[in-house]
Design a protein around this motif. Structure first.
Motif, PDB file in Angstrom:
ATOM      1  N   UNK A 586      -7.363   7.439  -2.612  1.00  0.00           N
ATOM      2  CA  UNK A 586      -5.902   7.313  -2.465  1.00  0.00           C
ATOM      3  C   UNK A 586      -5.191   7.769  -3.733  1.00  0.00           C
ATOM      4  N   UNK A 587      -5.697   7.389  -4.902  1.00  0.00           N
ATOM      5  CA  UNK A 587      -5.054   7.787  -6.154  1.00  0.00           C
ATOM      6  C   UNK A 587      -5.192   9.289  -6.367  1.00  0.00           C
ATOM      7  N   UNK A 605       3.643   7.828  -3.507  1.00  0.00           N
ATOM      8  CA  UNK A 605       3.885   6.524  -4.135  1.00  0.00           C
ATOM      9  C   UNK A 605       3.101   5.426  -3.418  1.00  0.00           C
ATOM     10  N   UNK A 606       3.091   5.469  -2.081  1.00  0.00           N
ATOM     11  CA  UNK A 606       2.358   4.457  -1.300  1.00  0.00           C
ATOM     12  C   UNK A 606       0.853   4.614  -1.519  1.00  0.00           C
ATOM     13  N   UNK A 607       0.380   5.868  -1.539  1.00  0.00           N
ATOM     14  CA  UNK A 607      -1.040   6.117  -1.820  1.00  0.00           C
ATOM     15  C   UNK A 607      -1.429   5.531  -3.183  1.00  0.00           C
ATOM     16  N   UNK A 608      -0.591   5.761  -4.173  1.00  0.00           N
ATOM     17  CA  UNK A 608      -0.909   5.303  -5.530  1.00  0.00           C
ATOM     18  C   UNK A 608      -0.935   3.780  -5.605  1.00  0.00           C
ATOM     19  N   UNK A 609       0.095   3.148  -5.040  1.00  0.00           N
ATOM     20  CA  UNK A 609       0.147   1.682  -5.065  1.00  0.00           C
ATOM     21  C   UNK A 609      -0.995   1.057  -4.286  1.00  0.00           C
ATOM     22  N   UNK A 612      -4.327   1.431  -6.250  1.00  0.00           N
ATOM     23  CA  UNK A 612      -4.465   0.460  -7.337  1.00  0.00           C
ATOM     24  C   UNK A 612      -4.843  -0.914  -6.804  1.00  0.00           C
ATOM     25  N   UNK A 613      -4.232  -1.313  -5.696  1.00  0.00           N
ATOM     26  CA  UNK A 613      -4.547  -2.622  -5.118  1.00  0.00           C
ATOM     27  C   UNK A 613      -5.988  -2.667  -4.595  1.00  0.00           C
ATOM     28  N   UNK A 614      -6.478  -1.556  -4.056  1.00  0.00           N
ATOM     29  CA  UNK A 614      -7.860  -1.525  -3.554  1.00  0.00           C
ATOM     30  C   UNK A 614      -8.873  -1.627  -4.695  1.00  0.00           C
ATOM     31  N   UNK A 629      -2.657   1.961   2.529  1.00  0.00           N
ATOM     32  CA  UNK A 629      -3.371   3.233   2.709  1.00  0.00           C
ATOM     33  C   UNK A 629      -3.286   3.706   4.152  1.00  0.00           C
ATOM     34  N   UNK A 630      -3.455   2.794   5.083  1.00  0.00           N
ATOM     35  CA  UNK A 630      -3.347   3.168   6.508  1.00  0.00           C
ATOM     36  C   UNK A 630      -1.941   3.697   6.796  1.00  0.00           C
ATOM     37  N   UNK A 631      -0.912   3.020   6.256  1.00  0.00           N
ATOM     38  CA  UNK A 631       0.474   3.461   6.456  1.00  0.00           C
ATOM     39  C   UNK A 631       0.688   4.858   5.882  1.00  0.00           C
ATOM     40  N   UNK A 632       0.233   5.066   4.655  1.00  0.00           N
ATOM     41  CA  UNK A 632       0.415   6.367   4.017  1.00  0.00           C
ATOM     42  C   UNK A 632      -0.340   7.465   4.752  1.00  0.00           C
TER      43      UNK A 632
END
Length: 644
Positions: A586-587, A605-609, A612-614, A629-632
């Protein structure tokens, strides 16, 4: 022109390139009596190390003093005082300094019993020879390692004297000149400390092993094998660079050397396929730097880490394996996404070598590597394993005529192994000066407390400040010295907060290494840009983006040491690897701006956030991150449908 006729010219080009970007490679190549004398000293150095490895090492201080004597003599004979001095003949001034440089270590060897009996009393002769020895080590470090480690060591020496005049927590009672010289040169707490001890036993033998592997043609075998395995895939040459650099990293001790060895072939291939020059140089730089993180050698730092942490060497190798594989997987993902974004394909299979024929013709060259891993895992000492590996490297080359090395090559291997070890020898001796000041003044705990206070006693801010400190300390410093400095100065900070010792040392080691691709002093990236003929700073930025895994993985194994196989179970490790890979993908998508299709700013931005959470090893953050990640990804698929 045949391949054989090309080889001398290729070797000359690599030597010139290395001399430009790697200080250790900018040495004299002399002929005549001077060249013979240097070769004899270098061969004698290797033979001494082999003799003590076979028949038993000498008393610690004598073993290290002989080791340093050879190292200092060769440095002053091979590396000129000034860049403008010629490289084909010996300058009389350097010859004189070579004699002066060995005086200090020889004094310890000759008067060893008297020095022990005096038990810390420093005589005028001790002062003169010890002070001269410290200065000679510092000047040798300037020549073969570079200014950064000399500046750091000088600042530490200044701190030793300035203690009574400093305010606050950094004040200490200070020391006089004789006390400091005695501590740094006539004990095993300074110049002749643990780093030089490891250099004089394990590290030298593994460097010698690497010299013989190079003689047998193992590097070319790795590159051809990587081409056969990955050259056909999307963006094939870049993946070849990642795979071959990872394989070379198992024995290589230099990021820049790895760039020169594999990059001279892979970077032109990447540019020809259509990769941007900056990206081509960055791929090789990031992958070559990762070679220092790859077991079993880890740029020779694995042996130092075992001594500093106080754990068996095989535990270091096991702990480093999963993070290193995650790092290379992260680069592979970044390369794949860049190739998809640019629409790049691989090399046609009919233009690539076949795996079967490569393994049949040269697969036996890898036998020493397999043997050394087996010996280490089975409980043999690193020194014993290295001895067997050297013998097997020579023996394996004899199995086929095409790879057979001659007796001249055996002697040349002894000479080149000794020369390749000089940077490590001097770096370890200089790092010993830094450690000596730390033990004399208690600076390590003072720095740790200062960083913890700055972070308000919280772990994550402390990790961030320790990361910045390690990157700064690692800029322009070879792997071994890099680790010694960062582990001495920065690792105690994390240990004070309860981080496991091995995780703390691995954390600072990673960020010290990643300095090689972190602008503004990104030596590996600048070396890659030299081959790619790209903008050095842009290449450094691209390399940092590709190496993003190295900026994230250390946080993972500090927050959850099970990634280093510390007190864990197999299901837990597999879960952590899965979530980490998802997070890194994702990052990488956020940084490259592409996954299934070009990603818009909101998707990035969603991929990056989410990534990081994963990466944070916690069930709640993993679930939230997975949802993001699913949303992005769904948004990205929708973008691809619109484009279609």
């Amino acid at each position: 022109m045949t391949e054989h006729n090309h080889q001398p010219q290729d070797r000359l080009n690599i030597d010139r390139f290395m001399a430009k970007y790697d200080r250790e490679s900018d040495f004299r190549r002399m002929s005549g009596w001077a060249g013979i004398a240097v070769a004899v000293i270098a061969v004698a150095f290797s033979l001494f190390q082999l003799y003590t490895a076979i028949f038993g090492v000498l008393d610690a201080q004598i073993q290290r003093a002989v080791h340093l004597s050879f190292g200092l003599a060769l440095v002053y004979l091979l590396y000129p005082a000034r860049k403008s001095w010629p490289r084909h003949r010996l300058h009389w001034f350097d010859g004189l300094l070579a004699l002066l440089a060995v005086a200090g270590p020889l004094y310890i060897i000759i008067y060893y019993q008297e020095i022990i009996m005096r038990a810390g009393i420093v005589t005028p002769a001790d002062m003169l020879l010890g002070g001269l020895g410290i200065l000679m080590v510092m000047e040798a470090a300037r020549r073969v390692v570079g200014w950064p480690i000399v500046i750091v060591a000088t600042l530490f020496l200044g701190y030793a004297f300035a203690g009574p005049y400093l305010p606050g927590a950094f004040a200490h009672q200070g020391t006089n000149l004789s006390g400091l010289v005695g501590h740094l040169f006539f004990t095993t707490e300074g110049v002749f400390g643990i780093p030089l001890g490891v250099s004089s036993t394990f590290i030298f033998l593994f460097i010698l092993f690497g010299a013989y592997l190079e003689k047998t043609g193992l590097g070319k075998f790795f590159i051809d094998l990587a081409n056969a395995v990955a050259g056909w895939a999307r963006g094939g040459p870049a993946k070849v660079a990642v795979l071959s650099s990872g394989l070379m990293g198992t024995v290589s001790g230099s990021s820049v050397g790895n760039v020169a060895g594999t990059g001279s072939l892979t970077i032109p291939m990447m540019k020809k396929l259509g990769y941007r020059p900056e990206f081509a140089g960055a791929v090789e730089a990031a992958a070559s730097t990762g070679g220092q993180l790859m077991p079993p050698i880890m740029g020779a730092a694995a042996f130092l880490m075992a001594e500093m942490v106080g754990t068996p060497y095989v535990n270091i190798v096991k702990a480093a394996a999963i993070p290193a594989l995650l790092y290379f997987t992260g680069i592979w993902i970044g390369v794949h996404l860049e190739a998809k974004k640019a629409g790049l394909q691989g090399i046609p299979r009919d233009q690539l070598p076949r795996i079967g024929s490569i393994l049949l013709e040269r697969g036996h060259l890898a036998l020493p590597l397999l043997a050394i891993v087996y010996l280490l895992v089975s409980g043999r000492s690193p020194m014993n394993a290295a001895l067997w590996a050297i013998a097997l490297a020579i023996g394996a080359s004899l199995l086929r005529r095409s790879t057979r090395i001659s007796w001249r090559d055996v002697l040349k291997g002894l000479e080149e192994g000794a020369r390749s070890a000089l940077g490590v020898v001097i770096a370890c001796a200089t790092a010993g000066i830094i450690i000596g000041v730390v033990t004399k003044t208690g600076l390590g705990l003072k720095l740790g407390s200062a960083l913890i206070d700055l972070a308000g006693g919280r772990l994550l801010p402390t990790l961030f400040f320790t990361m910045i400190t390690s990157i700064i300390l690692g800029m322009g410093v070879p792997t071994t010295a890099n680790y010694v400095i960062t582990s001495t100065i920065a690792a105690p900070t994390l240990i004070q907060l309860g981080v496991p010792v091995l995780a703390a040392h691995m954390f600072v080691f990673y960020f010290g290494i990643i300095a090689d691709v972190t602008p503004p002093v990104a030596l590996a990236a600048f070396a890659g840009s030299g081959i790619a003929r790209s903008n050095p700073m842009k290449t450094g930025v691209e390399a940092s983006k590709l190496a993003v895994a190295a900026f994230l993985i250390p946080y993972i194994f500090v927050l959850s040491p099970s990634l280093l196989l510390i007190n864990t179970t197999l299901p837990k490790v597999l879960l952590m690897i899965t979530t980490s890979l998802l997070g890194m993908t994702a990052i990488a998508a956020a940084l490259s701006g592409y996954l299934a299709a070009p990603a818009r700013p909101l998707e990035r931005l969603v991929f990056f956030g989410g990534g990081l959470l994963m990466i944070d090893p916690n069930l709640l953050t993993d679930l939230v991150g997975l949802g993001l990640l699913v949303l992005a990804y769904l948004l990205n698929l929708r973008q691809r449908a619109r484009q279609a």
